[in-house]
Each structure stands twice: as C-alpha cells, then as structure tokens.
Design a protein around this motif. Structure first.
Motif, PDB file in Angstrom:
ATOM      1  N   PRO A  56      -9.349   3.537  63.724  1.00  0.00           N
ATOM      2  CA  PRO A  56      -9.997   3.563  62.405  1.00  0.00           C
ATOM      3  C   PRO A  56     -10.068   5.004  61.924  1.00  0.00           C
ATOM      4  O   PRO A  56     -10.525   5.875  62.666  1.00  0.00           O
ATOM      5  N   TYR A  57      -9.598   5.256  60.687  1.00  0.00           N
ATOM      6  CA  TYR A  57      -9.583   6.651  60.220  1.00  0.00           C
ATOM      7  C   TYR A  57     -10.036   6.816  58.772  1.00  0.00           C
ATOM      8  O   TYR A  57      -9.930   7.899  58.199  1.00  0.00           O
ATOM      9  N   VAL A  58     -10.562   5.763  58.164  1.00  0.00           N
ATOM     10  CA  VAL A  58     -11.090   5.874  56.807  1.00  0.00           C
ATOM     11  C   VAL A  58     -12.483   6.496  56.874  1.00  0.00           C
ATOM     12  O   VAL A  58     -13.332   6.028  57.639  1.00  0.00           O
ATOM     13  N   PRO A  59     -12.755   7.569  56.117  1.00  0.00           N
ATOM     14  CA  PRO A  59     -14.126   8.120  56.093  1.00  0.00           C
ATOM     15  C   PRO A  59     -15.137   7.061  55.661  1.00  0.00           C
ATOM     16  O   PRO A  59     -14.830   6.190  54.849  1.00  0.00           O
ATOM     17  N   GLY A  82     -13.990   5.490  60.400  1.00  0.00           N
ATOM     18  CA  GLY A  82     -13.988   6.379  61.546  1.00  0.00           C
ATOM     19  C   GLY A  82     -14.963   7.524  61.454  1.00  0.00           C
ATOM     20  O   GLY A  82     -14.655   8.633  61.919  1.00  0.00           O
ATOM     21  N   GLY A  83     -16.132   7.287  60.856  1.00  0.00           N
ATOM     22  CA  GLY A  83     -17.129   8.341  60.785  1.00  0.00           C
ATOM     23  C   GLY A  83     -17.076   9.114  59.486  1.00  0.00           C
ATOM     24  O   GLY A  83     -16.262   8.819  58.597  1.00  0.00           O
ATOM     25  N   PRO A  84     -17.942  10.132  59.332  1.00  0.00           N
ATOM     26  CA  PRO A  84     -18.042  10.867  58.063  1.00  0.00           C
ATOM     27  C   PRO A  84     -16.717  11.421  57.556  1.00  0.00           C
ATOM     28  O   PRO A  84     -16.448  11.384  56.354  1.00  0.00           O
ATOM     29  N   ASP A  85     -15.890  11.961  58.442  1.00  0.00           N
ATOM     30  CA  ASP A  85     -14.590  12.490  58.010  1.00  0.00           C
ATOM     31  C   ASP A  85     -13.434  11.599  58.438  1.00  0.00           C
ATOM     32  O   ASP A  85     -12.267  11.940  58.248  1.00  0.00           O
ATOM     33  N   GLY A  86     -13.747  10.453  59.036  1.00  0.00           N
ATOM     34  CA  GLY A  86     -12.714   9.522  59.481  1.00  0.00           C
ATOM     35  C   GLY A  86     -12.097   9.854  60.825  1.00  0.00           C
ATOM     36  O   GLY A  86     -11.225   9.119  61.299  1.00  0.00           O
ATOM     37  N   LEU A  87     -12.538  10.918  61.483  1.00  0.00           N
ATOM     38  CA  LEU A  87     -11.849  11.395  62.677  1.00  0.00           C
ATOM     39  C   LEU A  87     -12.656  11.241  63.967  1.00  0.00           C
ATOM     40  O   LEU A  87     -12.277  11.796  65.007  1.00  0.00           O
ATOM     41  N   ASP A  88     -13.752  10.497  63.926  1.00  0.00           N
ATOM     42  CA  ASP A  88     -14.563  10.331  65.135  1.00  0.00           C
ATOM     43  C   ASP A  88     -13.750   9.755  66.294  1.00  0.00           C
ATOM     44  O   ASP A  88     -13.827  10.232  67.435  1.00  0.00           O
ATOM     45  N   ILE A 133      -0.715   9.395  67.305  1.00  0.00           N
ATOM     46  CA  ILE A 133      -1.871   8.897  66.562  1.00  0.00           C
ATOM     47  C   ILE A 133      -1.486   8.620  65.113  1.00  0.00           C
ATOM     48  O   ILE A 133      -0.949   9.502  64.424  1.00  0.00           O
ATOM     49  N   GLU A 134      -1.782   7.415  64.628  1.00  0.00           N
ATOM     50  CA  GLU A 134      -1.635   7.121  63.199  1.00  0.00           C
ATOM     51  C   GLU A 134      -2.855   7.643  62.455  1.00  0.00           C
ATOM     52  O   GLU A 134      -3.974   7.670  62.981  1.00  0.00           O
ATOM     53  N   HIS A 135      -2.662   8.026  61.175  1.00  0.00           N
ATOM     54  CA  HIS A 135      -3.779   8.532  60.375  1.00  0.00           C
ATOM     55  C   HIS A 135      -3.453   8.438  58.893  1.00  0.00           C
ATOM     56  O   HIS A 135      -2.340   8.055  58.497  1.00  0.00           O
ATOM     57  N   GLY A 136      -4.417   8.792  58.060  1.00  0.00           N
ATOM     58  CA  GLY A 136      -4.221   8.799  56.621  1.00  0.00           C
ATOM     59  C   GLY A 136      -3.324   9.947  56.196  1.00  0.00           C
ATOM     60  O   GLY A 136      -3.176  10.956  56.900  1.00  0.00           O
TER      61      GLY A 136
END
Length: 305
Positions: free
Chosen positions: A214-217, A238-244, A265-268
C-alpha cells in the motif's frame, strides 16, 4: 415510480441485434465515466455468454441477435458496471500476464502496470547466480501477495525457482489461496503472515524480494470509484506519506536477502525519488527507479550490500 430514460437502459426486447446492444451499452458506460466503455461492454457480454471477446466481435459481424433472457441479464450487468463496480468483480476474473486470476471483494485487483514489476523480479530471479544443489534454484519472496499475481508469475515463469508468498489480510488470503490452488504451482509456498516476521527460516538466503505494498498517502483520495469504493483500504493506504510499508520492506528485505540480492518495490509515479533516498539511507546499493509501459515511474530496485 420515475421512468428510466431509454438511453440509460440496455436493450430488452427479444431479437435485439448484438451490435445495437453493445453500442447502447458502451454509450451508457461512457456516460457513467467508465474509462474503456466499448471494451467493458464487449467483455461483459462475453462473460454472460461464456465466450471470448473475439467471439462477441464475431457475433457483431455475423449480425447475431440476443434472446430476451440474454438481454435482461445483460442489462443487469451493464447497470452494475455503470455504477462503477469493478469489471473484475462482476466477471470474477482478472487477467495478469498469462494468468487468469479469481478476484472479488476483499482483494486488490491486479493492474496492468504491475506486470512490469513482475517482469523486473522475474529478470532478477533468472539472473541470480548459481549453481545450486540438485533440486534447488533461486529463491524469491513476494510480501503482501494479494491475489497472488506476482508470486504466481514468478513461480510459473521461473519454474526452477522456489517462491514464497505471504499475505496478512484474511479477506485477501482467501483469494490468494484459491489462485494458488487453481494454478497449481508446486514450487510456490504460501503462508498467512505479516511481512515484518514472515519467512524467518529464509533469512540471508533469498535472491529476490518483491512487493506491491500500500503506497497511497492517507489523505489522498483515489479518483476512480472502482479503487476508492471497492479496493480494500489495507491494500491502498500507506501512512501519512504513503511510505510506511516501504520502510518496513527496507528492513525486512535486508533480513531476507543474501548479499547481492535484489529488492523490487512498486510505488506511485511521484515516489521514486523518496524511495531511492530512503533505501540509500538504509544502506542499500544501486537504488534505481524504472518506468511502466505508460512511461510513468512504477518500480524501484536496490541491491543488498
């Protein structure tokens, strides 16, 4: 009772031509904001009739008609899609690379952009240095397996590898387990476990660790209703910045991977710089970001020192 405008309803009369039915369905879906209305209209009818999309297109060319029962059932399917229920939830199927996966409520629907993430992990597995003892091969781990799309791609496309997949959502795990059963990849081990503690028995032996976390802020609301209303929140935010979870993956990856092993790692599309900096600060080497097929940044890799 309020009458439904003719333009908003799928055809119902017996003998309606497939061509007309599809045209009106595509117009309705387009009016509802569905991104690929013609494609979805054809896939819905293919699902209803137990056909391929190509067979539906052939029915248009032949001038085939729908029965009353087919028209009624198709109207129901189109109405569900016009309400922005995901196509894959309606048909029960998501296609990923060469796989046909069972999906539905509770599991994240795999996206085409993740196919490039899988390819990067597959390439890294194939390039892993050997030789290995007889009956063994490179080792891959998928953390947060969801539908099993990435793990099953690795297992089937690198058949000499040993793949381990972990999922910690009981709702998603039902789908992971079903897809592993359907595909029948004997070189895949699936466990129900949190990524922070999964596979302690593999510490220091893994060649590739891959994840679509999960990487959406937390305060970013997805634009598409299919995502916002139907994908599980645990797979999105994924947390405040999406990176937790990415921070967790950095630590877990260092635990699992052998020296020279690859983290994928997949990400935005706007998170590549942050993730490279995060991984480099944690001691990873050669952090690099790679685009998907739409040329948007999608994957960051790094090498364990």
């Amino acid at each position: 009772m309020t009458a439904v405008p003719v333009s908003d309803a799928a055809p119902r009369a017996a003998g309606d031509a497939v061509r007309d039915v599809l045209q009106q369905a595509a117009q309705r879906l387009a009016g509802a904001g569905v991104p690929d209305p013609q494609v979805d209209a054809e896939l819905l009818l293919a699902h209803l009739r137990g056909q391929s999309r190509g067979e539906v297109q052939a029915a248009v060319v032949r001038g085939d008609d729908l029965t009353r029962a087919e028209a009624d059932a198709y109207e129901t399917l189109v109405a569900r899609r016009a309400a922005r229920e995901p196509l894959q939830h309606i048909t029960g199927v998501a296609y990923f690379r060469h796989l046909e996966l069972a999906v539905g409520p509770g599991v994240f629907v795999p996206r085409p952009e993740t196919e490039t993430v899988a390819q990067i992990a597959i390439d890294a597995l194939r390039a892993a240095p050997g030789p290995w003892p007889e009956g063994e091969g490179p080792v891959g781990v998928d953390l947060g397996a969801g539908s099993g799309a990435i793990a099953l791609s690795l297992a089937t496309e690198v058949p000499h590898a040993r793949i381990h997949a972990a999922e910690n959502s009981p709702y998603a795990f039902v789908w992971t387990k079903e897809n592993v059963r359907r595909v029948g990849a004997e070189n895949l081990r699936l466990v129900f476990a949190d990524l922070a503690v999964a596979f302690a028995d593999l510490d220091g032996t893994v060649d590739v660790v891959v994840s679509n976390p999960p990487y959406v802020p937390d305060d970013a609301i997805p634009r598409d209703p299919e995502v916002r209303l139907h994908d599980p929140e645990a797979a999105l935010y994924g947390g405040p910045d999406g990176l937790d979870v990415v921070r967790q993956l950095s630590h877990v990856g260092r635990r699992l991977l052998r020296a020279g092993g690859t983290l994928v790692i997949e990400h935005g599309e706007l998170q590549g710089t942050q993730i490279r900096e995060l991984l480099t600060a944690d001691g990873w080497r050669a952090a690099a970001t790679h685009p998907d097929l739409t040329l948007r940044d999608r994957t960051t890799t790094a090498i364990r020192p």
